[in-house]
Motif scaffolding. Structure first.
Motif, PDB file in Angstrom:
ATOM      1  N   ALA A  23       1.731   6.305  -3.637  1.00  0.00           N
ATOM      2  CA  ALA A  23       0.579   5.292  -3.383  1.00  0.00           C
ATOM      3  C   ALA A  23       0.156   4.850  -4.717  1.00  0.00           C
ATOM      4  N   PHE A  46      -4.761  -2.112  -4.271  1.00  0.00           N
ATOM      5  CA  PHE A  46      -3.707  -1.261  -3.467  1.00  0.00           C
ATOM      6  C   PHE A  46      -2.256  -1.675  -3.727  1.00  0.00           C
ATOM      7  N   TYR A 102       0.226  13.487   4.456  1.00  0.00           N
ATOM      8  CA  TYR A 102      -0.910  12.291   4.643  1.00  0.00           C
ATOM      9  C   TYR A 102      -1.185  12.041   6.081  1.00  0.00           C
ATOM     10  N   SER A 161       0.821  -1.253  -0.094  1.00  0.00           N
ATOM     11  CA  SER A 161      -0.066   0.152   0.076  1.00  0.00           C
ATOM     12  C   SER A 161       0.967   1.485  -0.057  1.00  0.00           C
ATOM     13  N   GLY A 162       0.311   2.508  -0.347  1.00  0.00           N
ATOM     14  CA  GLY A 162       0.966   3.743  -0.374  1.00  0.00           C
ATOM     15  C   GLY A 162       1.471   3.897   1.342  1.00  0.00           C
ATOM     16  N   LEU A 163       0.642   3.412   2.281  1.00  0.00           N
ATOM     17  CA  LEU A 163       1.033   3.816   3.808  1.00  0.00           C
ATOM     18  C   LEU A 163       2.083   2.926   3.775  1.00  0.00           C
ATOM     19  N   ILE A 189       5.241   4.564   2.923  1.00  0.00           N
ATOM     20  CA  ILE A 189       5.941   5.498   3.872  1.00  0.00           C
ATOM     21  C   ILE A 189       6.583   4.919   4.893  1.00  0.00           C
ATOM     22  N   ASP A 191       6.662  12.188  -0.965  1.00  0.00           N
ATOM     23  CA  ASP A 191       5.820  11.439  -1.438  1.00  0.00           C
ATOM     24  C   ASP A 191       5.318  12.087  -2.677  1.00  0.00           C
ATOM     25  N   GLU A 222       5.776  15.837   1.421  1.00  0.00           N
ATOM     26  CA  GLU A 222       4.785  15.548   0.607  1.00  0.00           C
ATOM     27  C   GLU A 222       4.253  16.458  -0.270  1.00  0.00           C
ATOM     28  N   SER A 264      -1.732  16.536  -0.206  1.00  0.00           N
ATOM     29  CA  SER A 264      -2.890  16.081  -0.997  1.00  0.00           C
ATOM     30  C   SER A 264      -4.448  16.600  -0.568  1.00  0.00           C
ATOM     31  N   TRP A 271      -8.401   8.213  -4.258  1.00  0.00           N
ATOM     32  CA  TRP A 271      -8.330   9.237  -5.664  1.00  0.00           C
ATOM     33  C   TRP A 271      -7.748   8.108  -6.750  1.00  0.00           C
ATOM     34  N   THR A 313      -1.788   2.732  -5.372  1.00  0.00           N
ATOM     35  CA  THR A 313      -3.240   2.657  -5.300  1.00  0.00           C
ATOM     36  C   THR A 313      -4.193   3.872  -6.112  1.00  0.00           C
ATOM     37  N   LYS A 314      -3.503   4.925  -6.276  1.00  0.00           N
ATOM     38  CA  LYS A 314      -4.037   5.959  -6.880  1.00  0.00           C
ATOM     39  C   LYS A 314      -3.820   5.997  -8.371  1.00  0.00           C
TER      40      LYS A 314
HETATM   41  C1  LIG Z   1      -3.832   7.553  -0.412  1.00  0.00           C
HETATM   42  C2  LIG Z   1      -2.453   8.132  -0.119  1.00  0.00           C
HETATM   43  C3  LIG Z   1      -1.393   7.470   0.650  1.00  0.00           C
HETATM   44  C4  LIG Z   1      -1.628   6.096   1.191  1.00  0.00           C
HETATM   45  O1  LIG Z   1      -1.932   5.043  -0.169  1.00  0.00           O
HETATM   46  P1  LIG Z   1      -2.704   3.698   0.317  1.00  0.00           P
HETATM   47  O2  LIG Z   1      -2.374   3.026  -0.722  1.00  0.00           O
HETATM   48  O3  LIG Z   1      -4.178   4.117   0.548  1.00  0.00           O
HETATM   49  O4  LIG Z   1      -2.175   3.250   1.637  1.00  0.00           O
HETATM   50  C5  LIG Z   1      -0.167   8.190   0.628  1.00  0.00           C
HETATM   51  N1  LIG Z   1       0.202   9.431   0.241  1.00  0.00           N
HETATM   52  C6  LIG Z   1      -0.827   9.970  -0.548  1.00  0.00           C
HETATM   53  C7  LIG Z   1      -0.562  11.433  -1.115  1.00  0.00           C
HETATM   54  C8  LIG Z   1      -2.142   9.344  -0.709  1.00  0.00           C
HETATM   55  O5  LIG Z   1      -3.083  10.028  -1.215  1.00  0.00           O
END
Ligand SMILES: *Cc1c(COP(=O)(O)O)cnc(C)c1O
Length: 393
Positions: A208, A220, A114, A88-90, A93, A186, A157, A161, A340, A210-211
């Motif tokens: 992330a 994810f 974030y 995941s993005g988290l 990080i 980020d 970041e 965001s 998003w 995911t986005k």
């Molecule tokens: C959503 C998001 C994350 C975390 O990503 P996940 O895949 O939801 O864990 C980290 N940084 C930014 C800027 C994000 O928008």
């Protein structure tokens, strides 16, 4: 065509990297895409093979051809030494931070970061004996005033965001480098197509995935790209914590990446058009989009970015919570949700959590992600919502 390693070179045009990077049909019976490798156990033929540990894959948790295909593309796009795909993005990080920090160290985090990253720092890192300090996203070279001999990492970041301040990454990086502090950026908003933080001086870049990478709100993923001197710590931290991304999710990331450039162009153009239109609407106090000349960091954005993303915020005039409900509850095309980067438009009422300088702007903040519906249709949906908001105000 035989695989030519020079094809993996980061000096290639971005759209060629996105189309050809990280895939090797010659190893996949000619099939265009690397399939989903699902596997934990990898077999050794002989004791000599086991002793040598020299096979490309030893155990599935360290990666497979599907995950490595994604990593190769992101490495090329970011101009990094290497990249790891994580769940995941988290987790991108948290692994990046843990790769730089030990008990007794200090980390500096942008006040616009974030929110789950802040929670990780305030909870987990604090419990590990790492002290956490937040800084104004506009700090620039004055970051030096916060750096002590214990400071080991900075998390930025840019843009934030929710509130979209652009950070002066080159200035922060110059000070960080001279103090031996690692800078993590980020880069989810711009994607590597519109900003390459390593070129601006960052040591680690997280996404992330995911986005924008996945792009369809159906999986994810996160990535951590590192310079050569940071790579080993990233990989040992990830391996020690046991983070691994499945071949199924990696396949969805790879599939999304192939169209990243054309999606980003469309997102950019649509989001900018709607942001500009919103600026002239009577219920709108301000629009927080760095590509708008009215944005306080527009000059920094122009210097360091070559484009803008799908996501921005707008501040509507002061009104009770019922007006916020009137805005979002009856939207026809925009939906309300976290995240998003998908093809569908989103609208999220939000309130940034700040500790350095409290978020004291009067009015209601909404974050918008502009997807691929017809732009005039999206404006009509927003226009009707703004009328409802005005009536309820
Ligand atoms: C959503 C998001 C994350 C975390 O990503 P996940 O895949 O939801 O864990 C980290 N940084 C930014 C800027 C994000 O928008």
């Amino acid at each position: 065509m035989n695989h030519d390693p020079s094809r993996d070179d980061s000096s290639q045009p971005v759209e060629t990297i996105l189309t050809h990077g990280g895939r090797h049909p010659e190893y996949q019976f000619g099939f265009v895409n690397t399939p989903v490798y699902r596997g934990s156990t990898v077999l050794f033929k002989t004791l000599a093979d086991l002793d040598a540990q020299s096979q490309p894959y030893l155990y599935g948790r360290a990666g497979n051809p599907t995950t490595e295909g994604v990593e190769a593309v992101i490495t090329q796009l970011e101009g990094a030494f290497r990249t790891r795909l994580v769940p995941s993005g988290l987790s991108a990080i948290t692994i990046a931070l843990l790769s730089c920090l030990s008990n007794g160290d200090e980390v500096l985090i942008s006040d616009s970061a974030y929110d789950p990253a802040r929670k990780f720092a305030d909870g987990f890192l604090a419990r590990m004996g790492v002290s956490v300090r937040y800084f104004d996203p506009h700090i620039g070279e004055n970051i030096g005033e916060h750096i002590s001999s214990n400071t080991k990492a900075i998390l930025a970041e840019s843009p934030g965001s929710l509130t979209f301040e652009i950070q002066d990454i080159p200035a922060i990086s110059r000070v960080a480098k001279s103090a031996g502090v690692k800078l993590i950026v980020d880069n989810s908003w711009a994607s590597p197509l519109y900003c390459q933080p390593i070129k601006l001086g960052a040591d680690l870049v997280v996404h992330a995935g995911t986005k924008m990478f996945v792009g369809h709100s159906d999986a994810f993923a996160g990535t951590i790209s590192a310079t050569e001197s940071c790579w080993e710590n990233v990989e040992t931290t990830r391996a020690a914590l046991g983070f691994f991304t499945s071949g199924d999710d990696a396949f969805l990331v790879a599939r999304g990446l192939r169209t990243l450039s054309i999606r980003m162009k469309e997102h950019q153009q649509r989001a900018f058009e709607i942001a500009r239109w919103l600026e002239s609407q009577p219920e709108v106090e301000s629009v927080l989009h760095p590509a708008l000349p009215s944005h306080p960091d527009h000059a920094l954005w122009k210097r360091d970015f070559s484009g803008s993303g799908s996501l921005f915020s707008m501040l509507l005039k002061t009104a009770p919570r019922a007006a916020v409900a009137a805005f979002v509850d009856n939207m026809r095309l925009f939906s309300m949700g976290y995240s998003w980067g998908g093809y569908e438009s989103l609208c999220l009422p939000t309130k940034p959590r700040r500790t350095v300088r409290p978020w004291d702007h009067a009015g209601n903040l909404f974050r918008l992600h502009i997807g691929f519906e017809d732009v005039e249709d999206l404006k009509a949906d927003l226009d009707a919502a703004l009328i409802r908001y005005g009536r309820a105000r």
